[in-house]
Design a protein around this motif. Structure first.
Motif, mmCIF file in Angstrom:
data_model
loop_
_atom_site.group_PDB
_atom_site.id
_atom_site.type_symbol
_atom_site.label_atom_id
_atom_site.label_comp_id
_atom_site.label_asym_id
_atom_site.label_seq_id
_atom_site.Cartn_x
_atom_site.Cartn_y
_atom_site.Cartn_z
ATOM 1 N N MET A 1 -16.681 -3.275 4.461
ATOM 2 C CA MET A 1 -16.334 -2.759 3.125
ATOM 3 C C MET A 1 -15.424 -4.087 2.979
ATOM 4 N N ALA A 2 -15.899 -4.184 1.455
ATOM 5 C CA ALA A 2 -15.379 -5.321 0.560
ATOM 6 C C ALA A 2 -13.540 -5.216 -0.245
ATOM 7 N N PHE A 3 -12.862 -5.440 -0.135
ATOM 8 C CA PHE A 3 -12.321 -4.628 -0.985
ATOM 9 C C PHE A 3 -11.605 -6.064 -2.704
ATOM 10 N N LYS A 4 -10.972 -5.206 -3.060
ATOM 11 C CA LYS A 4 -11.129 -5.843 -4.132
ATOM 12 C C LYS A 4 -9.932 -6.150 -4.492
ATOM 13 N N ALA A 5 -9.254 -7.306 -5.123
ATOM 14 C CA ALA A 5 -8.458 -8.497 -5.384
ATOM 15 C C ALA A 5 -6.505 -7.668 -5.918
ATOM 16 N N THR A 6 -7.424 -6.723 -6.542
ATOM 17 C CA THR A 6 -6.325 -5.733 -7.218
ATOM 18 C C THR A 6 -5.832 -4.392 -5.369
ATOM 19 N N ASN A 7 -6.100 -3.912 -4.775
ATOM 20 C CA ASN A 7 -5.952 -3.347 -3.627
ATOM 21 C C ASN A 7 -5.252 -4.437 -2.555
ATOM 22 N N ILE A 8 -5.987 -5.381 -2.476
ATOM 23 C CA ILE A 8 -5.384 -6.226 -1.532
ATOM 24 C C ILE A 8 -3.621 -6.363 -2.208
ATOM 25 N N ARG A 9 -3.654 -6.636 -3.649
ATOM 26 C CA ARG A 9 -2.620 -6.379 -4.293
ATOM 27 C C ARG A 9 -0.932 -5.756 -3.938
ATOM 28 N N ALA A 10 -1.663 -4.615 -4.031
ATOM 29 C CA ALA A 10 -1.235 -2.996 -4.270
ATOM 30 C C ALA A 10 -0.384 -3.211 -3.123
ATOM 31 N N ALA A 11 -1.405 -3.307 -2.391
ATOM 32 C CA ALA A 11 -0.964 -2.597 -0.409
ATOM 33 C C ALA A 11 0.519 -3.983 -0.073
ATOM 34 N N SER A 12 -0.184 -5.288 -0.723
ATOM 35 C CA SER A 12 1.000 -6.083 -0.406
ATOM 36 C C SER A 12 2.675 -5.656 -1.198
ATOM 37 N N VAL A 13 2.338 -5.151 -2.462
ATOM 38 C CA VAL A 13 3.457 -5.305 -2.782
ATOM 39 C C VAL A 13 3.988 -3.934 -1.986
ATOM 40 N N ASP A 14 2.975 -2.862 -1.848
ATOM 41 C CA ASP A 14 3.477 -1.479 -0.381
ATOM 42 C C ASP A 14 4.392 -1.836 0.244
ATOM 43 N N LEU A 15 3.757 -2.640 1.457
ATOM 44 C CA LEU A 15 4.282 -3.166 2.533
ATOM 45 C C LEU A 15 6.235 -3.335 2.005
ATOM 46 N N ALA A 16 5.938 -4.917 0.841
ATOM 47 C CA ALA A 16 6.896 -5.532 0.631
ATOM 48 C C ALA A 16 8.010 -4.167 0.014
ATOM 49 N N ARG A 17 7.565 -3.849 -0.309
ATOM 50 C CA ARG A 17 8.790 -2.243 -0.962
ATOM 51 C C ARG A 17 9.342 -1.639 0.874
ATOM 52 N N LYS A 18 8.253 -1.315 1.814
ATOM 53 C CA LYS A 18 8.203 -1.120 2.956
ATOM 54 C C LYS A 18 9.555 -1.605 3.777
ATOM 55 N N LYS A 19 8.912 -2.732 3.788
ATOM 56 C CA LYS A 19 9.407 -4.000 4.498
ATOM 57 C C LYS A 19 11.343 -3.992 4.136
ATOM 58 N N ALA A 20 11.957 -4.296 2.078
ATOM 59 C CA ALA A 20 13.148 -4.070 1.903
ATOM 60 C C ALA A 20 14.174 -3.215 2.024
ATOM 61 N N ALA A 21 13.222 -1.832 2.412
ATOM 62 C CA ALA A 21 13.905 -0.572 2.257
ATOM 63 C C ALA A 21 14.502 -1.001 4.204
ATOM 64 N N VAL A 22 13.135 -1.055 4.753
ATOM 65 C CA VAL A 22 13.981 -1.368 6.198
ATOM 66 C C VAL A 22 14.848 -2.346 5.977
ATOM 67 N N GLN A 23 15.009 -3.379 6.283
ATOM 68 C CA GLN A 23 15.790 -4.343 6.052
ATOM 69 C C GLN A 23 17.331 -4.192 5.196
ATOM 70 N N ALA A 24 17.477 -3.011 4.186
ATOM 71 C CA ALA A 24 18.289 -2.269 3.368
ATOM 72 C C ALA A 24 18.881 -1.701 4.498
ATOM 73 N N LEU A 25 18.463 -0.636 5.065
ATOM 74 C CA LEU A 25 19.354 0.268 6.356
ATOM 75 C C LEU A 25 19.572 -0.400 7.189
ATOM 76 N N ASN A 26 18.520 -1.048 7.409
ATOM 77 C CA ASN A 26 19.224 -2.037 8.562
ATOM 78 C C ASN A 26 20.373 -2.581 8.461
ATOM 79 N N ILE A 27 20.606 -3.055 7.063
ATOM 80 C CA ILE A 27 21.989 -4.126 6.637
ATOM 81 C C ILE A 27 22.860 -2.841 6.700
ATOM 82 N N ARG A 28 22.692 -1.791 6.464
ATOM 83 C CA ARG A 28 23.216 -0.677 6.309
ATOM 84 C C ARG A 28 24.133 -0.279 7.042
ATOM 85 N N ASN A 29 23.223 -0.021 8.428
ATOM 86 C CA ASN A 29 23.630 0.384 10.224
ATOM 87 C C ASN A 29 24.387 -0.649 10.884
#
Length: 92
Positions: A1-29
């Motif tokens: 299965m081939a991935f389009k660049a837009t799919n990879i970009r969307a996945a990267s953005v989603d991963l970065a957002r999840k990482k930011a949320a986890v880091q914010a929660l860890n800072i709070r804790n």
């Protein structure tokens, strides 16, 4: 299965957002565990707020928090927010 660049970009953005949320929660804790306790009000006030999909705010609405964090001429600083941020960010 081939991935389009837009799919990879969307996945990267989603991963970065999840990482930011986890880091914010860890800072709070970390800040909660590092906050000095007299009545417990400061510790209980430390919260997490999503400002946008990419931006989180970790902080407190207690008006004396800056005096605890930075100290005054009568009271030594008892930092809890800055060390929490540095600890989490240094973990990666």
């Amino acid at each position: 299965m081939a991935f389009k660049a837009t799919n990879i970009r969307a996945a990267s953005v989603d991963l970065a957002r999840k990482k930011a949320a986890v880091q914010a929660l860890n800072i709070r804790n970390e800040a909660v565990s590092a906050a000095p306790v007299d009545t417990g009000r400061l510790r209980q006030s430390i919260g997490l707020q999503r400002r946008s999909p990419d931006v989180w705010r970790v902080g407190t609405n207690v008006n004396y928090a800056p005096f605890v964090e930075f100290g005054t001429r009568h009271q030594a600083a008892q930092p809890f927010m800055r060390p929490a941020f540095e600890k989490v960010m240094n973990r990666g």
